[in-house]
Write a protein that holds these residues in place. Structure first.
Motif, PDB file in Angstrom:
ATOM      1  N   PHE A   6      50.966 -42.280 -55.990  1.00  0.00           N
ATOM      2  CA  PHE A   6      50.939 -43.798 -56.228  1.00  0.00           C
ATOM      3  C   PHE A   6      49.863 -44.332 -57.130  1.00  0.00           C
ATOM      4  O   PHE A   6      50.236 -45.155 -57.991  1.00  0.00           O
ATOM      5  N   HIS A   7      48.652 -43.494 -57.060  1.00  0.00           N
ATOM      6  CA  HIS A   7      47.769 -43.935 -58.267  1.00  0.00           C
ATOM      7  C   HIS A   7      48.299 -43.760 -59.492  1.00  0.00           C
ATOM      8  O   HIS A   7      48.145 -44.508 -60.532  1.00  0.00           O
ATOM      9  N   TYR A   8      48.989 -42.419 -59.666  1.00  0.00           N
ATOM     10  CA  TYR A   8      49.393 -42.270 -61.141  1.00  0.00           C
ATOM     11  C   TYR A   8      50.579 -43.322 -61.429  1.00  0.00           C
ATOM     12  O   TYR A   8      50.772 -43.716 -62.516  1.00  0.00           O
ATOM     13  N   ALA A   9      51.526 -43.448 -60.374  1.00  0.00           N
ATOM     14  CA  ALA A   9      52.482 -44.349 -60.583  1.00  0.00           C
ATOM     15  C   ALA A   9      52.052 -45.694 -61.244  1.00  0.00           C
ATOM     16  O   ALA A   9      52.866 -46.515 -61.852  1.00  0.00           O
ATOM     17  N   GLU A  10      50.945 -46.320 -60.677  1.00  0.00           N
ATOM     18  CA  GLU A  10      50.556 -47.654 -60.855  1.00  0.00           C
ATOM     19  C   GLU A  10      49.721 -47.636 -62.006  1.00  0.00           C
ATOM     20  O   GLU A  10      49.432 -48.674 -62.647  1.00  0.00           O
ATOM     21  N   ASN A  11      49.190 -46.396 -62.510  1.00  0.00           N
ATOM     22  CA  ASN A  11      48.109 -46.419 -63.494  1.00  0.00           C
ATOM     23  C   ASN A  11      48.574 -45.570 -64.788  1.00  0.00           C
ATOM     24  O   ASN A  11      47.797 -45.146 -65.589  1.00  0.00           O
ATOM     25  N   GLY A  12      49.692 -45.091 -64.623  1.00  0.00           N
ATOM     26  CA  GLY A  12      50.073 -43.908 -65.485  1.00  0.00           C
ATOM     27  C   GLY A  12      50.248 -44.421 -67.168  1.00  0.00           C
ATOM     28  O   GLY A  12      50.340 -43.682 -68.044  1.00  0.00           O
ATOM     29  N   ASP A  13      50.485 -45.851 -67.286  1.00  0.00           N
ATOM     30  CA  ASP A  13      50.839 -46.350 -68.750  1.00  0.00           C
ATOM     31  C   ASP A  13      49.459 -46.427 -69.201  1.00  0.00           C
ATOM     32  O   ASP A  13      49.479 -46.708 -70.474  1.00  0.00           O
ATOM     33  N   ARG A  14      48.315 -46.105 -68.669  1.00  0.00           N
ATOM     34  CA  ARG A  14      46.912 -45.909 -69.315  1.00  0.00           C
ATOM     35  C   ARG A  14      46.757 -44.508 -70.061  1.00  0.00           C
ATOM     36  O   ARG A  14      45.915 -44.206 -71.033  1.00  0.00           O
ATOM     37  N   GLY A  15      47.841 -43.792 -69.773  1.00  0.00           N
ATOM     38  CA  GLY A  15      47.712 -42.315 -70.230  1.00  0.00           C
ATOM     39  C   GLY A  15      47.395 -41.172 -69.093  1.00  0.00           C
ATOM     40  O   GLY A  15      46.843 -41.705 -68.043  1.00  0.00           O
ATOM     41  N   LEU A  16      47.842 -39.947 -69.381  1.00  0.00           N
ATOM     42  CA  LEU A  16      47.663 -39.082 -68.289  1.00  0.00           C
ATOM     43  C   LEU A  16      46.152 -38.777 -67.955  1.00  0.00           C
ATOM     44  O   LEU A  16      45.629 -38.931 -66.806  1.00  0.00           O
ATOM     45  N   VAL A  17      45.426 -38.508 -69.000  1.00  0.00           N
ATOM     46  CA  VAL A  17      43.775 -38.444 -68.429  1.00  0.00           C
ATOM     47  C   VAL A  17      43.287 -39.427 -67.876  1.00  0.00           C
ATOM     48  O   VAL A  17      42.435 -39.288 -66.942  1.00  0.00           O
ATOM     49  N   PRO A  18      43.251 -40.640 -68.697  1.00  0.00           N
ATOM     50  CA  PRO A  18      42.588 -41.800 -67.843  1.00  0.00           C
ATOM     51  C   PRO A  18      43.133 -42.077 -66.529  1.00  0.00           C
ATOM     52  O   PRO A  18      42.532 -42.364 -65.703  1.00  0.00           O
ATOM     53  N   ALA A  19      44.237 -41.728 -66.350  1.00  0.00           N
ATOM     54  CA  ALA A  19      44.964 -42.063 -64.832  1.00  0.00           C
ATOM     55  C   ALA A  19      44.309 -40.963 -63.874  1.00  0.00           C
ATOM     56  O   ALA A  19      44.365 -41.034 -62.688  1.00  0.00           O
ATOM     57  N   LEU A  20      44.452 -39.834 -64.358  1.00  0.00           N
ATOM     58  CA  LEU A  20      44.078 -38.512 -63.502  1.00  0.00           C
ATOM     59  C   LEU A  20      42.625 -38.395 -63.305  1.00  0.00           C
ATOM     60  O   LEU A  20      42.443 -37.969 -61.953  1.00  0.00           O
ATOM     61  N   THR A  21      41.934 -38.669 -64.161  1.00  0.00           N
ATOM     62  CA  THR A  21      40.383 -38.623 -63.967  1.00  0.00           C
ATOM     63  C   THR A  21      39.819 -39.229 -62.596  1.00  0.00           C
ATOM     64  O   THR A  21      38.970 -38.253 -61.852  1.00  0.00           O
ATOM     65  N   PRO A  22      40.041 -40.619 -62.487  1.00  0.00           N
ATOM     66  CA  PRO A  22      39.390 -41.064 -61.205  1.00  0.00           C
ATOM     67  C   PRO A  22      39.988 -40.363 -59.855  1.00  0.00           C
ATOM     68  O   PRO A  22      39.244 -40.017 -58.895  1.00  0.00           O
ATOM     69  N   ALA A  23      41.232 -40.080 -60.064  1.00  0.00           N
ATOM     70  CA  ALA A  23      41.732 -39.465 -58.997  1.00  0.00           C
ATOM     71  C   ALA A  23      40.992 -37.932 -58.599  1.00  0.00           C
ATOM     72  O   ALA A  23      41.023 -37.564 -57.430  1.00  0.00           O
ATOM     73  N   LEU A  24      40.964 -37.457 -59.668  1.00  0.00           N
ATOM     74  CA  LEU A  24      40.508 -35.873 -59.444  1.00  0.00           C
ATOM     75  C   LEU A  24      38.712 -36.245 -58.799  1.00  0.00           C
ATOM     76  O   LEU A  24      38.319 -35.481 -57.965  1.00  0.00           O
ATOM     77  N   ILE A  25      38.169 -37.141 -59.444  1.00  0.00           N
ATOM     78  CA  ILE A  25      36.879 -37.476 -59.158  1.00  0.00           C
ATOM     79  C   ILE A  25      36.768 -37.699 -57.640  1.00  0.00           C
ATOM     80  O   ILE A  25      35.905 -37.331 -56.866  1.00  0.00           O
ATOM     81  N   ILE A  26      37.627 -38.851 -57.175  1.00  0.00           N
ATOM     82  CA  ILE A  26      37.725 -38.968 -55.792  1.00  0.00           C
ATOM     83  C   ILE A  26      37.995 -37.976 -54.850  1.00  0.00           C
ATOM     84  O   ILE A  26      37.432 -37.857 -53.671  1.00  0.00           O
ATOM     85  N   GLY A  27      39.077 -37.079 -55.267  1.00  0.00           N
ATOM     86  CA  GLY A  27      39.456 -36.183 -54.513  1.00  0.00           C
ATOM     87  C   GLY A  27      38.367 -34.784 -54.178  1.00  0.00           C
ATOM     88  O   GLY A  27      38.018 -34.546 -53.258  1.00  0.00           O
ATOM     89  N   ALA A  28      37.530 -34.863 -55.399  1.00  0.00           N
ATOM     90  CA  ALA A  28      36.413 -33.950 -55.213  1.00  0.00           C
ATOM     91  C   ALA A  28      35.193 -34.327 -54.460  1.00  0.00           C
ATOM     92  O   ALA A  28      34.894 -33.567 -53.416  1.00  0.00           O
ATOM     93  N   ALA A  29      34.963 -35.645 -54.406  1.00  0.00           N
ATOM     94  CA  ALA A  29      34.031 -36.352 -53.636  1.00  0.00           C
ATOM     95  C   ALA A  29      34.429 -36.159 -52.283  1.00  0.00           C
ATOM     96  O   ALA A  29      33.587 -36.151 -51.290  1.00  0.00           O
ATOM     97  N   GLY A  30      35.602 -36.590 -51.893  1.00  0.00           N
ATOM     98  CA  GLY A  30      36.119 -36.703 -50.580  1.00  0.00           C
ATOM     99  C   GLY A  30      35.998 -35.170 -50.029  1.00  0.00           C
ATOM    100  O   GLY A  30      35.598 -34.887 -48.872  1.00  0.00           O
ATOM    101  N   GLY A  31      36.478 -34.102 -50.704  1.00  0.00           N
ATOM    102  CA  GLY A  31      36.355 -32.868 -50.190  1.00  0.00           C
ATOM    103  C   GLY A  31      34.989 -32.416 -49.799  1.00  0.00           C
ATOM    104  O   GLY A  31      34.534 -31.676 -48.759  1.00  0.00           O
ATOM    105  N   LEU A  32      34.111 -32.777 -50.716  1.00  0.00           N
ATOM    106  CA  LEU A  32      32.541 -32.413 -50.472  1.00  0.00           C
ATOM    107  C   LEU A  32      32.102 -33.082 -49.446  1.00  0.00           C
ATOM    108  O   LEU A  32      31.197 -32.552 -48.546  1.00  0.00           O
ATOM    109  N   ILE A  33      32.343 -34.495 -49.169  1.00  0.00           N
ATOM    110  CA  ILE A  33      31.857 -34.967 -48.016  1.00  0.00           C
ATOM    111  C   ILE A  33      32.377 -34.328 -46.672  1.00  0.00           C
ATOM    112  O   ILE A  33      31.574 -33.977 -45.467  1.00  0.00           O
ATOM    113  N   VAL A  34      33.709 -34.162 -46.642  1.00  0.00           N
ATOM    114  CA  VAL A  34      34.128 -33.515 -45.451  1.00  0.00           C
ATOM    115  C   VAL A  34      33.502 -32.157 -45.070  1.00  0.00           C
ATOM    116  O   VAL A  34      33.219 -31.840 -43.995  1.00  0.00           O
ATOM    117  N   ALA A  35      33.494 -31.395 -46.215  1.00  0.00           N
ATOM    118  CA  ALA A  35      32.551 -30.129 -46.128  1.00  0.00           C
ATOM    119  C   ALA A  35      31.307 -30.106 -45.375  1.00  0.00           C
ATOM    120  O   ALA A  35      30.941 -29.435 -44.773  1.00  0.00           O
TER     121      ALA A  35
END
Length: 397
Positions: free
Chosen positions: A124-153
């Motif tokens: 969903f995040h990429y579908a809504e923000n993909g027009d900004r480019g692959l890297v700008p759309a992917l970077t926030p998702a990766l950061i949030i995903g890594a932070a979420g995994g760290l918090i759960v750990a």
């Protein structure tokens, strides 16, 4: 104190076995009856595993993959040729990333049940923000995903709670983000992953084989699986278990983000609202089917690659035959088969027992030691007393 020949065997036996005040008694370990017959008590596993069962199962998976590929080729030979092959490889790369993340979290003893919801949220995040480019759309998702995994750990390590429970709670929270959409969302970006189909699937295959090879190394496998359930969960902790748990959950979350982006950009179809739990079932089910144990630590080398390839081919075959099997049904079937494989791995993946109780008894005695005879005496110069089981009264012992 000098030794005197006993005249009453019963009295002598009581003196040497039960007189706690005597200075010339048996060793304390001999005051209680010693039993060496029967099976030995269960010994805690030391992390040694037999890889033969994994290799044997992987041969079965390879044959199954070849059979499905043959059925697909017979249905439509163009399915295994470009450009259809590119789409097939892209789908396999996305499923492979989910399976890699699930497999690592399973090996670490903290199965990540949030990978499916994370993948859908990333789509969903990429579908809504993909027009900004692959890297700008992917970077926030990766950061949030890594932070979420760290918090759960950190929650799992600090509270000593099961990994599946903590990640399921996190996954339900991620589902809320996806449920905010009430209609399908069109993909805004123009990135086409089919142009890098071989690179994407080749990257997944390389990671799968590298991870399997590293997991076959005993010290690495034991280190990664140090959080495998055993004994009191409250006693598990420390850097030896914290680091692999953190790495497994962070990597599995990042892999789920990448899989979601590829799934959204690949077919270029609208992203449909849902829960994403079907993709959790697919990822963990394939990891189990590939030979990774649901209990942690144990896993094969080629199983993940073969299982992902087989399911990818089957999904294309099912679509071309218009079988219309629900993805939840496929996930449930794969998961159930994976549980059977886990039982196989756990049963035959452990080292062979050293022997039964009678063999141990014979080895321990070595023909010289007997629990009925005293081993140590305070007065070494005194002669050894006769065995009280010698003579006609020995049968009543």
């Amino acid at each position: 104190m000098s030794y005197e020949e006993p005249t009453d065997p019963a009295a002598y036996r009581r003196r040497v076995q039960y007189d706690d005040t005597a200075t010339s008694t048996l060793d304390q370990s001999l005051r209680a009856p010693v039993t060496t017959t029967g099976p030995l008590p269960a010994v805690e596993e030391d992390g040694r595993d037999r890889l033969g069962v994994h290799l044997g199962w992987e041969v079965v998976l390879l044959l199954a993959t070849g059979a499905i590929a043959f059925l697909l080729f017979r249905e439509d030979s163009a399915a295994l040729q470009r450009p259809a092959l590119d789409s097939l490889l892209v789908l396999g790369a996305a499923i492979g990333l989910l399976t890699l993340g699930a497999g690592l979290s399973l090996r670490a003893g903290v199965p990540n049940l949030a990978i499916g919801p994370i993948a859908l949220a990333a789509a969903f995040h990429y579908a809504e923000n993909g027009d900004r480019g692959l890297v700008p759309a992917l970077t926030p998702a990766l950061i949030i995903g890594a932070a979420g995994g760290l918090i759960v750990a950190i929650v799992i390590i600090a509270l000593h709670v099961p990994g599946w429970a903590a990640t399921l709670a996190a996954g339900l929270g991620v589902v809320v983000y996806s449920q905010l959409r009430v209609a399908p969302v069109d993909v805004q970006g123009d990135w086409d992953p089919t142009g890098q189909a071989f690179l994407l699937f080749g990257g997944f295959a390389l990671l799968a084989l590298l991870g399997g090879a590293l997991g076959a190394v005993g010290p690495v496998r034991r280190w990664v699986g140090a959080f495998r359930p055993s004994g009191d969960p409250a006693r598990r902790g420390g850097p030896a278990t914290a680091v692999p748990v953190i790495l497994a959950l962070v990597f599995s979350s990042l892999a789920a983000v990448g899989a979601g982006v590829i799934l959204a950009a690949g077919p270029n179809d609208p992203v449909v609202p849902g829960t994403g739990l079907e993709w959790t079932g697919i990822g963990i089910g394939l990891a189990l089917l590939g030979g990774t144990s649901a209990f942690g630590r144990r896993g094969g080398i080629f199983g993940t690659l073969f299982a992902v390839t087989a399911l990818t081919l089957f999904l294309d075959y099912e679509n071309r035959r218009q079988l219309e099997i629900a993805l939840f049904a496929i996930a449930a079937s794969v998961f159930a088969a994976g549980l059977v494989v886990t039982r196989l791995v756990e049963t035959y993946g452990r080292p062979l027992p050293a022997g039964n109780g009678e063999e141990w008894n014979a080895a321990a005695s070595n023909g010289t030691w007997s629990p009925d005879r005293p081993e140590t005496w305070n007065a070494p110069g005194d002669p050894q007393p006769p065995r009280w089981d010698d003579g006609p009264w020995g049968a009543t012992r």
